[in-house]
Scaffold this motif. Structure first.
Motif, mmCIF file in Angstrom:
data_model
loop_
_atom_site.group_PDB
_atom_site.id
_atom_site.type_symbol
_atom_site.label_atom_id
_atom_site.label_comp_id
_atom_site.label_asym_id
_atom_site.label_seq_id
_atom_site.Cartn_x
_atom_site.Cartn_y
_atom_site.Cartn_z
ATOM 1 N N TRP A 189 0.939 -1.345 0.015
ATOM 2 C CA TRP A 189 -0.136 0.225 -0.021
ATOM 3 C C TRP A 189 0.846 1.267 -0.019
ATOM 4 N N SER A 190 0.401 2.300 -0.859
ATOM 5 C CA SER A 190 1.425 3.544 -0.584
ATOM 6 C C SER A 190 0.359 4.648 -0.703
ATOM 7 N N GLN A 191 0.680 5.804 -0.214
ATOM 8 C CA GLN A 191 -0.158 7.043 -0.454
ATOM 9 C C GLN A 191 0.867 8.159 -0.299
ATOM 10 N N HIS A 226 0.937 12.338 -0.094
ATOM 11 C CA HIS A 226 0.076 13.590 -0.015
ATOM 12 C C HIS A 226 0.941 14.773 0.560
ATOM 13 N N LYS A 235 5.043 10.719 2.095
ATOM 14 C CA LYS A 235 4.975 9.586 1.563
ATOM 15 C C LYS A 235 4.849 8.409 2.634
ATOM 16 N N TRP A 247 3.882 4.174 3.096
ATOM 17 C CA TRP A 247 3.763 2.693 2.470
ATOM 18 C C TRP A 247 4.032 1.697 3.508
ATOM 19 N N GLN A 295 -3.139 6.319 6.386
ATOM 20 C CA GLN A 295 -3.123 7.382 5.781
ATOM 21 C C GLN A 295 -1.861 8.322 5.865
ATOM 22 N N GLY A 354 -3.814 12.626 3.460
ATOM 23 C CA GLY A 354 -4.448 11.846 2.340
ATOM 24 C C GLY A 354 -5.738 11.229 2.280
ATOM 25 N N GLU A 371 -7.256 5.147 4.120
ATOM 26 C CA GLU A 371 -7.749 4.237 3.045
ATOM 27 C C GLU A 371 -7.684 2.792 3.862
#
Length: 122
Positions: free
Chosen positions: A27-29, A31, A35, A37, A104, A117, A120
């Motif tokens: 998983w990665s985000q 914003h 960053k 992950w 997040q 972000g 999720e």
């Protein structure tokens, strides 16, 4: 004929190597300047500061072992901060524990709401 068999063997080896390899993260985000992950089958959280702007970053996440407890992994070292175990500069890495299922990435702003972000599930 030998050359054709050799190419086929090399091709099969390459496909097997790719299929057997695990991804670097699940998983990665990203914003603003943060960053986040996961890696190691979603059992390790990482948070990296992408900007040298003086704002800290954090990852907020939940683990299966205590699903009601929101955890926070802080990175106050900045973009030029120390590297994690994988050599990523400016990155803080959590310990390996139960599976992470929701997260997040956030950039922290003093006296203002944080830029996050969005939580999720995965």
């Amino acid at each position: 004929m030998k050359m054709g068999m050799r190419r086929a063997a090399v091709g099969l080896f390459a496909v097997a190597a790719i299929a057997g390899s695990s991804p670097a993260f699940a998983w990665s985000q990203t914003h603003y300047g943060a960053k986040a992950w996961t890696e190691q089958s979603d059992t390790v959280m990482n948070i990296r500061d992408l900007e040298a702007d003086g704002n800290s970053v954090k990852a907020e996440y939940y683990r299966n072992a205590h699903p009601a407890d929101k955890l926070t992994l802080w990175n106050k070292g900045g973009a030029e901060g120390p590297a994690d175990n994988d050599g990523n500069p400016g990155t803080v890495e959590s310990g390996k524990h139960s599976t992470i299922f929701r997260a997040q990435a956030c950039e922290v702003r003093n006296n203002l709401p944080d830029h996050c972000g969005g939580m999720e599930s995965f």
